[in-house]
Write a protein that holds these residues in place. Structure first.
Motif, PDB file in Angstrom:
ATOM      1  N   ARG A  48      -0.071   6.342   1.721  1.00  0.00           N
ATOM      2  CA  ARG A  48       0.476   5.750   0.678  1.00  0.00           C
ATOM      3  C   ARG A  48       0.846   4.677   0.450  1.00  0.00           C
ATOM      4  NH1 ARG A  48       3.014  10.169  -0.291  1.00  0.00           N
ATOM      5  NH2 ARG A  48       1.605  11.321  -0.029  1.00  0.00           N
ATOM      6  N   GLU A  49       1.829   4.951   1.199  1.00  0.00           N
ATOM      7  CA  GLU A  49       2.441   2.995   0.673  1.00  0.00           C
ATOM      8  C   GLU A  49       1.928   1.870   1.036  1.00  0.00           C
ATOM      9  OE1 GLU A  49       5.472   2.144  -0.195  1.00  0.00           O
ATOM     10  OE2 GLU A  49       6.184   4.340  -0.653  1.00  0.00           O
ATOM     11  N   ARG A  52      -0.280   1.106  -1.142  1.00  0.00           N
ATOM     12  CA  ARG A  52       0.392   0.160  -2.536  1.00  0.00           C
ATOM     13  C   ARG A  52       0.453  -0.941  -1.963  1.00  0.00           C
ATOM     14  NH1 ARG A  52       4.455   4.557  -2.268  1.00  0.00           N
ATOM     15  NH2 ARG A  52       4.663   6.239  -3.917  1.00  0.00           N
ATOM     16  N   ALA A  55      -3.175  -2.499  -2.908  1.00  0.00           N
ATOM     17  CA  ALA A  55      -3.277  -2.909  -3.964  1.00  0.00           C
ATOM     18  C   ALA A  55      -2.867  -4.011  -4.992  1.00  0.00           C
ATOM     19  CB  ALA A  55      -2.379  -1.830  -4.861  1.00  0.00           C
ATOM     20  N   GLY A  56      -1.180  -4.400  -4.254  1.00  0.00           N
ATOM     21  CA  GLY A  56      -0.603  -5.046  -4.430  1.00  0.00           C
ATOM     22  C   GLY A  56      -0.913  -6.619  -3.967  1.00  0.00           C
ATOM     23  N   THR A  62      -6.086   2.472  -7.578  1.00  0.00           N
ATOM     24  CA  THR A  62      -6.460   3.246  -7.426  1.00  0.00           C
ATOM     25  C   THR A  62      -6.761   3.986  -8.839  1.00  0.00           C
ATOM     26  OG1 THR A  62      -4.398   3.876  -6.441  1.00  0.00           O
ATOM     27  CG2 THR A  62      -5.390   5.929  -7.870  1.00  0.00           C
TER      28      THR A  62
END
Length: 227
Positions: A48-49, A52, A55-56, A62
């Protein structure tokens, strides 16, 4: 299977490599957290991290209820990184646009405190002209221009100009190794910058814009001489 530390960084690197290799093309959906966790040998929280972080970087997005989709194969480049790759000529062209408008606004909005700062930095610039130290002169010159932009009282404009300063300084230092601009034309440079401050003091936006345009065009001519 990944080594145990640092797990998130390793997961990010692995997933980025898979995306860059085309295992998951743009538009495709990544496997679910459980599948990725099993493949990488880590927990779902680590996955999950990592998602993220991707995505950053602008690689994935998502979609609620649909999953995580690849939107790019290379990370998005932030503005500061783009500036570091820019030529000083390109930066100076944008600088001209920013400073012309900043000079106009400064002439309209300047306060007595702004003028005191500009006067002090103008004096420091003049002193540095006579000192023969290129770096000191360039720093003093930029400091005066920073004060003029600040007198526009637009924080976004000030922040934008501040991002230019490191690239601008490096480019002007490189130029100084080839052309001793301030020594060759010190009298004109001081007169022009004095006139610029006076135009701002007199609340004359058109005159301030004319002076700064002329001065920055002179700098551009040194950077990119016309044939």
């Amino acid at each position: 299977m990944l080594r145990p530390s640092p797990l998130v960084d390793q997961a990010v690197r692995h997933l980025r490599e898979r995306i860059a290799a085309g295992d998951w093309p743009v538009g495709s959906r990544l496997p679910g957290e459980t599948t990725l966790a099993r493949e990488l040998g880590v927990g779902r929280s680590t996955v999950r991290e990592a998602i993220r972080a991707l995505a950053g970087a602008g690689l994935v997005r998502t979609r609620q209820g649909a999953g995580v989709f690849v939107v790019a194969t290379e990370p998005a480049e932030d503005f500061a990184a783009r500036l570091r790759r820019a030529s000083v000529t390109d930066v100076c062209e944008i600088r001209m646009m920013v400073e012309i408008r900043a000079a106009e606004l400064a002439a309209e909005r300047r306060t007595d405190t702004d003028l005191a700062v500009m006067d002090a930095r103008l004096a420091a610039r003049h002193e540095a002209e006579a000192g023969g130290d290129d770096a000191a002169f360039i720093d003093a010159d930029i400091a005066l221009h920073v004060a003029i932009v600040a007198a526009a009282h637009n924080p976004v404009l000030s922040d934008l100009f501040t991002t230019f300063v490191p690239v601008l300084r490096d480019g002007l230092l490189d130029l100084a190794e080839l052309v001793n601009v301030h020594a060759a034309d010190a009298t004109h440079g001081h007169a022009a910058h004095t006139a610029l401050v006076e135009a701002i003091r007199d609340r004359s936006p058109a005159e301030a814009a004319r002076i700064i345009r002329t001065e920055l065009e002179r700098t551009l001519n040194h950077l990119a001489p016309k044939p």
